[in-house]
Structures are given as structure tokens and as C-alpha cells.
Design an enzyme around this catalytic site. Structure first.
Site, PDB file in Angstrom:
ATOM      1  N   LYS A  94     -12.520  46.917  39.810  1.00 58.77           N
ATOM      2  CA  LYS A  94     -11.539  46.567  38.767  1.00 58.77           C
ATOM      3  C   LYS A  94     -11.744  47.492  37.592  1.00 58.77           C
ATOM      4  O   LYS A  94     -12.855  47.999  37.383  1.00 58.77           O
ATOM      5  CB  LYS A  94     -11.746  45.105  38.320  1.00 58.77           C
ATOM      6  CG  LYS A  94     -10.521  44.477  37.688  1.00 58.77           C
ATOM      7  CD  LYS A  94      -9.543  43.948  38.721  1.00 58.77           C
ATOM      8  CE  LYS A  94      -8.268  43.446  38.092  1.00 58.77           C
ATOM      9  NZ  LYS A  94      -7.393  42.793  39.090  1.00 58.77           N
ATOM     10  N   ASP A 152      -2.599  45.734  36.896  1.00 56.19           N
ATOM     11  CA  ASP A 152      -2.959  44.329  36.614  1.00 56.19           C
ATOM     12  C   ASP A 152      -2.223  43.985  35.321  1.00 56.19           C
ATOM     13  O   ASP A 152      -1.181  44.593  35.032  1.00 56.19           O
ATOM     14  CB  ASP A 152      -4.483  44.187  36.504  1.00 56.19           C
ATOM     15  CG  ASP A 152      -4.920  42.721  36.441  1.00 56.19           C
ATOM     16  OD1 ASP A 152      -4.732  41.983  37.423  1.00 56.19           O
ATOM     17  OD2 ASP A 152      -5.425  42.291  35.375  1.00 56.19           O
TER      18      ASP A 152
HETATM   19  P1  NAD Z   1       1.734  40.513  33.296  1.00 52.07           P
HETATM   20  O1  NAD Z   1       1.156  41.313  32.208  1.00 52.07           O
HETATM   21  O2  NAD Z   1       2.918  41.052  34.016  1.00 52.07           O
HETATM   22  O3  NAD Z   1       2.113  39.042  32.768  1.00 52.07           O
HETATM   23  C1  NAD Z   1       1.226  38.187  32.091  1.00 52.07           C
HETATM   24  C2  NAD Z   1       2.020  36.993  31.596  1.00 52.07           C
HETATM   25  O4  NAD Z   1       1.147  36.075  30.940  1.00 52.07           O
HETATM   26  C3  NAD Z   1       3.108  37.326  30.566  1.00 52.07           C
HETATM   27  O5  NAD Z   1       4.256  36.567  30.841  1.00 52.07           O
HETATM   28  C4  NAD Z   1       2.507  36.862  29.247  1.00 52.07           C
HETATM   29  O6  NAD Z   1       3.501  36.505  28.311  1.00 52.07           O
HETATM   30  C5  NAD Z   1       1.747  35.655  29.714  1.00 52.07           C
HETATM   31  N1  NAD Z   1       0.698  35.247  28.793  1.00 52.07           N
HETATM   32  C6  NAD Z   1      -0.085  36.020  28.015  1.00 52.07           C
HETATM   33  N2  NAD Z   1      -0.923  35.249  27.284  1.00 52.07           N
HETATM   34  C7  NAD Z   1      -0.661  33.976  27.643  1.00 52.07           C
HETATM   35  C8  NAD Z   1      -1.181  32.725  27.253  1.00 52.07           C
HETATM   36  N3  NAD Z   1      -2.180  32.650  26.354  1.00 52.07           N
HETATM   37  N4  NAD Z   1      -0.675  31.616  27.822  1.00 52.07           N
HETATM   38  C9  NAD Z   1       0.316  31.717  28.732  1.00 52.07           C
HETATM   39  N5  NAD Z   1       0.858  32.854  29.142  1.00 52.07           N
HETATM   40  C10 NAD Z   1       0.376  33.975  28.595  1.00 52.07           C
HETATM   41  O7  NAD Z   1       0.530  40.226  34.299  1.00 52.07           O
HETATM   42  P2  NAD Z   1       0.623  39.835  35.838  1.00 52.07           P
HETATM   43  O8  NAD Z   1       0.510  41.067  36.638  1.00 52.07           O
HETATM   44  O9  NAD Z   1       1.752  38.908  36.027  1.00 52.07           O
HETATM   45  O10 NAD Z   1      -0.762  39.053  36.039  1.00 52.07           O
HETATM   46  C11 NAD Z   1      -0.916  37.674  35.739  1.00 52.07           C
HETATM   47  C12 NAD Z   1      -2.162  37.160  36.438  1.00 52.07           C
HETATM   48  O11 NAD Z   1      -2.069  37.383  37.847  1.00 52.07           O
HETATM   49  C13 NAD Z   1      -3.475  37.822  36.008  1.00 52.07           C
HETATM   50  O12 NAD Z   1      -4.518  36.868  36.095  1.00 52.07           O
HETATM   51  C14 NAD Z   1      -3.678  38.893  37.094  1.00 52.07           C
HETATM   52  O13 NAD Z   1      -5.037  39.283  37.224  1.00 52.07           O
HETATM   53  C15 NAD Z   1      -3.187  38.125  38.295  1.00 52.07           C
HETATM   54  N6  NAD Z   1      -2.810  38.962  39.433  1.00 52.07           N
HETATM   55  C16 NAD Z   1      -1.810  39.882  39.319  1.00 52.07           C
HETATM   56  C17 NAD Z   1      -1.453  40.621  40.440  1.00 52.07           C
HETATM   57  C18 NAD Z   1      -0.312  41.586  40.406  1.00 52.07           C
HETATM   58  O14 NAD Z   1       0.073  42.049  41.486  1.00 52.07           O
HETATM   59  N7  NAD Z   1       0.277  41.880  39.273  1.00 52.07           N
HETATM   60  C19 NAD Z   1      -2.124  40.459  41.649  1.00 52.07           C
HETATM   61  C20 NAD Z   1      -3.142  39.506  41.731  1.00 52.07           C
HETATM   62  C21 NAD Z   1      -3.460  38.758  40.604  1.00 52.07           C
END
Ligand code: NAD
Length: 415
Positions: A113, A153
Site C-alpha cells: 500500500k 485508493d
Molecule cells: P473515494 O475517495 O472515492 O471516496 C471516499 C468517500 O468517503 C467520499 O464520498 C467522501 O466524501 C467520503 N468521506 C470522507 N470522509 C468521510 C467521513 N468522515 N464520513 C463519511 N464519509 C466520508 O474513495 P473510495 O475509493 O471510494 O474508497 C472508500 C473506501 O473503500 C476506502 O476505505 C478504500 O480503502 C476502500 N476500497 C476502495 C477500493 C477502490 O477500488 N476504490 C477498493 C477496495 C477498498
């Protein structure tokens, strides 16, 4: 996010809890003690200082990271997070979970990561590009298609992956694109990568729905409306489920009769926030977690369900699309309350699986259709879900420990 809680300590507590299950007894198995010792530390953790020329002519130095947790199954694999609260402990925890996630997904990749401590919203596009190219320049010698393959991410996009891939190509001459996944379509990206995590989660949910005693049509509440939350909301709604609440960092919107997700997506795009969406009540992110619903999907950040609110959860089941949203203490409370948790390393492994497909396509110089991608993804997700359910039943434990057992057995086989 609860800043008090160190996600790396949580990850290690999860490992300990799974390894100690009597019927599994990792340390007593061939190679088990060796594996446990190796998983208690990453292979390598790298901290870098990235100097960036700002638009006003000044130079600012940002702190960046790459943690290579282990490569027992294949090249290190894992995303890059840009966030003002990102630190080495968070990146280490995420890298550890990636090691297990790749094993659960059944792909030949290890865990890694990366990250930068930065609020990307405070940078201009040009500054963001210089920062991203800087991260790649400092790490190009440790990355590589057969060594370590990053991906997006939180707050990192296909465009950022493209800048990094371009920088890597300039430094090394390798233009295959296989050094990084999540690239834009037309620049070596895979069809389906954008929706992969949400889609993979949906396939897992479909496979386990009856076993978890959930109805045909579920009421779903989703925290986070970024890549993961937005795609999950759209996919669940398209399949006839009722998405009653979604949230972003500023707050949540709720309609017990179900939200029109297409319209919510349009509203968020135009207004930049969910606030003010018609036919909905504004509630807080904390309230969303405590709503009466069939399925709660934390899809934003770690440590949102803790000792403090676990007892107040009213959802019939939880599916973790975010990484590490439930602390080990809250896990215990939910287990006692009979609220099943579909763990992150299974539920969100669709993202890394399609990343692996992208890497594979780049190395073979192929381009698969979206249909092909999802046809390959669906049986892999369903198979892992059923195997984990089986492991949990055999060991009279929860799905998280079932997932850890499956992953640890698969990694131990390759030691
Ligand atoms: P992103 O940046 O696209 O979205 C994050 C979202 O969280 C946004 O809508 C933001 O407004 C919201 N957010 C931020 N602070 C917040 C809070 N305090 N309370 C509630 N919402 C809040 O990120 P993402 O890619 O959607 O990733 C989200 C999660 O999924 C992370 O934990 C990431 O590690 C995990 N993840 C993502 C992927 C991927 O393919 N993108 C894969 C596996 C896991």
C-alpha cells in the site's frame, strides 16, 4: 474516522484472534509459526519526502509512503491513498489487509500500500500532477510489473495513475502499463475497473444473502459516496434493492422509501455535495450507521463502528466495502448481537481482482470487454464467499475469521 484507534494494532489484533482459533491453530501447523512471524512485520516500509514546486513559486515537501507487506503469493499489490490524516500506521494496516485480500481473492499477488499525507483538494491540478509524478520518481526503483504494482485508493484517480505510469515509462523505458493499475480506458486501463469494488461486493452479497437470512429485496444504507459507495448504491438500486441512505464527508441523506440513486448522483455532481437533495431528510454520518435497515455498507473510512456505537447498530447485516471500518472490540459486540459482518478482505476484493485482470491484460497486450471482465469476476467472488462461509461454520466463528483462515491457509501453502 476515529483517530485514537491505530489501524495497524487493529489489524494485528485480528490476525492474533484468527491464528488462535483452537480448531485452526496456525502456529501448530506446518510452516504456521513461520508465517505468523512473517505477517507480524512488513517486508519493507519506505518513507519518502517529495519536494513539490507550488504554483506561487515556493517549494513544499510532502511525506509519502510505500509499504511492501509480503510477496509470498506474487508481486506486492495495493493502492495509493492521498489524505491529510494518512500516516505510516494506516498504510501498514492497509498493506497487511492487501496481503490477505489477494489470498482470499485467489490471485497471484502479495500485499502492499502507498500514500501521501496531503489534502488533495487544497492543490491545483498542476500541483497534484507534480506531487504524483514526484511520488513515482522517488519509488520507481522499487516498483515494477513483477515487483510491486500500485493502484488507486481514497482520493486517487485514473488520471493520477496515468501521470504515474507515464513518469515510470520515462524513467525505465517500460511502457507496458503493467506497473500500475486503475489507469484510464484507452491508456491501458481495464473495462469495469471503476465499478469493480462495488460490483464485487454485490456478487458476494448475492452469494451469501440467503445464508445470512436477508430478504429478496433489502433496505440498504451506505456510508461514503465516492468510487466505492456510489457504484455500490447504483448497483444495488439497479438490482431492485432500496437504498435508503447515503453519505459523504459533509453528512447523510435518508428516505425510508428509497432514494433515486441516479438523481442523487446527478445532484452530487452538480452541487459537489449530497446536502439539499429533494425528498430526503438530512442526517449525520453517525445516524446513518444506526439506521433500521437490512444491510449497512460502510464505504468510506476505517474505525467508524467502534465500542461506542456497535451496540446501537440496528442493521440485520453489515458488508464492509471500506477497509477496516469496524474495530476488533466492535466486532465482538456485533458477533454477540448476531449481526453478521461480511469482512472487507472478502467484500471489497473485487477491486484488486479487476486490477489483477488489468495487469494481466497489459502484460499480454490484450483488451477484454466489460462483459468478459464481470463474467470472470462473478464466479471468483461467489466461490471465495462460499469457501469463507464454510470455514466460518467449520470453526464455529464469524466470517472475518473464516476469511483470515482461508487466506492464511493459502499463503502458508506457498511458503
Ligand atoms: P473515494 O475517495 O472515492 O471516496 C471516499 C468517500 O468517503 C467520499 O464520498 C467522501 O466524501 C467520503 N468521506 C470522507 N470522509 C468521510 C467521513 N468522515 N464520513 C463519511 N464519509 C466520508 O474513495 P473510495 O475509493 O471510494 O474508497 C472508500 C473506501 O473503500 C476506502 O476505505 C478504500 O480503502 C476502500 N476500497 C476502495 C477500493 C477502490 O477500488 N476504490 C477498493 C477496495 C477498498
Amino acid at each position: 474516522m476515529n483517530k485514537e484507534q491505530n489501524p495497524y494494532q487493529n489489524a494485528m489484533a485480528q490476525l492474533k484472534k484468527a491464528a488462535e482459533i483452537k480448531s485452526f491453530n496456525l502456529a501448530g501447523r506446518p510452516k504456521g509459526a513461520e508465517l505468523l512471524a512473517r505477517l507480524e512485520n512488513p517486508d519493507r516500509e519506505i518513507r519518502i519526502s517529495i519536494p513539490v514546486k507550488m504554483d506561487d513559486g515556493s517549494t513544499k515537501v510532502f511525506e509519502g509512503y510505500r509499504v511492501e507487506y509480503n510477496n509470498i503469493l506474487g508481486p506486492y499489490k495495493g493502492g495509493i491513498r492521498y489524505h491529510q490524516e494518512t500516516n505510516i500506521n494506516e498504510v501498514k494496516a492497509l498493506a497487511f489487509w492487501m496481503s490477505l485480500k489477494c489470498a482470499v481473492a485467489g490471485i497471484p499477488m502479495g500485499g502492499g500500500k502507498g500514500g501521501i499525507t496531503v489534502n488533495p483538494k487544497e492543490l491545483s491540478l498542476e500541483e497534484l500532477e507534480r506531487l504524483s509524478r514526484g511520488w513515482m520518481r522517488m519509488l520507481a526503483d522499487v516498483l515494477g510489473p513483477k515487483k510491486d504494482v500500485p493502484a488507486p485508493d481514497v482520493n486517487t484517480t485514473p488520471e493520477i495513475m496515468d501521470w504515474m505510469n507515464d513518469e515510470y515509462g520515462k524513467i525505465t523505458g517500460d511502457k507496458s502499463g503493467a506497473v500500475i493499475t486503475g489507469k484510464p480506458l484507452g491508456k491501458g486501463g481495464s473495462e469495469g475497473r471503476g465499478a469493480a469494488t462495488g460490483m464485487g461486493g454485490f456478487y458476494v452479497f448475492e452469494s451469501l444473502r440467503k445464508d445470512l437470512g436477508l430478504p429478496d429485496k433489502c433496505k440498504v444504507a451506505i456510508q461514503g459516496f465516492g468510487n466505492v459507495g456510489q457504484n455500490a448504491a447504483r448497483i444495488f438500486a439497479e438490482h431492485g434493492h432500496s437504498v435508503v441512505a447515503v453519505s459523504d464527508s459533509k453528512g447523510a441523506i435518508y428516505n425510508p422509501e428509497g432514494l433515486d440513486i441516479e438523481k442523487v448522483m446527478g445532484h452530487k455532481k452538480v452541487k459537489g455535495s449530497l446536502s439539499g437533495f429533494p425528498d430526503s431528510k438530512e442526517i449525520s454520518n453517525e445516524d446513518l450507521l444506526e439506521l433500521e435497515c437490512d444491510l449497512l455498507i460502510p464505504g468510506a473510512f476505517e474505525n467508524v463502528i467502534t465500542e461506542e456505537n456497535a451496540d446501537k447498530i440496528k442493521a440485520k447485516a453489515i458488508m464492509e466495502l471500506a477497509n477496516g471500518p469496524i474495530t476488533p472490540e466492535a466486532d465482538e459486540t456485533l458477533f454477540k448481537k448476531n449481526v453478521p459482518v461480511i469482512p472487507d478482505i472478502l467484500a471489497n476484493s473485487g477491486g484488486v481482482t479487476v486490477s489483477y485482470f488489468e495487469w494481466d491484460q497489459n502484460l499480454k497486450n490484450e483488451h477484454w470487454s466489460e462483459k468478459e471482465v464481470f463474467e470472470k469476476l462473478r464466479p471468483m467472488m461467489a466461490d471465495s464467499a462460499q469457501k469463507i462461509l464454510q470455514k466460518a461454520k467449520e470453526n464455529s466463528t464469524d466470517l472475518r475469521r473464516g476469511a483470515f483462515i482461508l487466506a492464511l491457509e493459502r499463503i502458508a501453502e506457498k511458503l
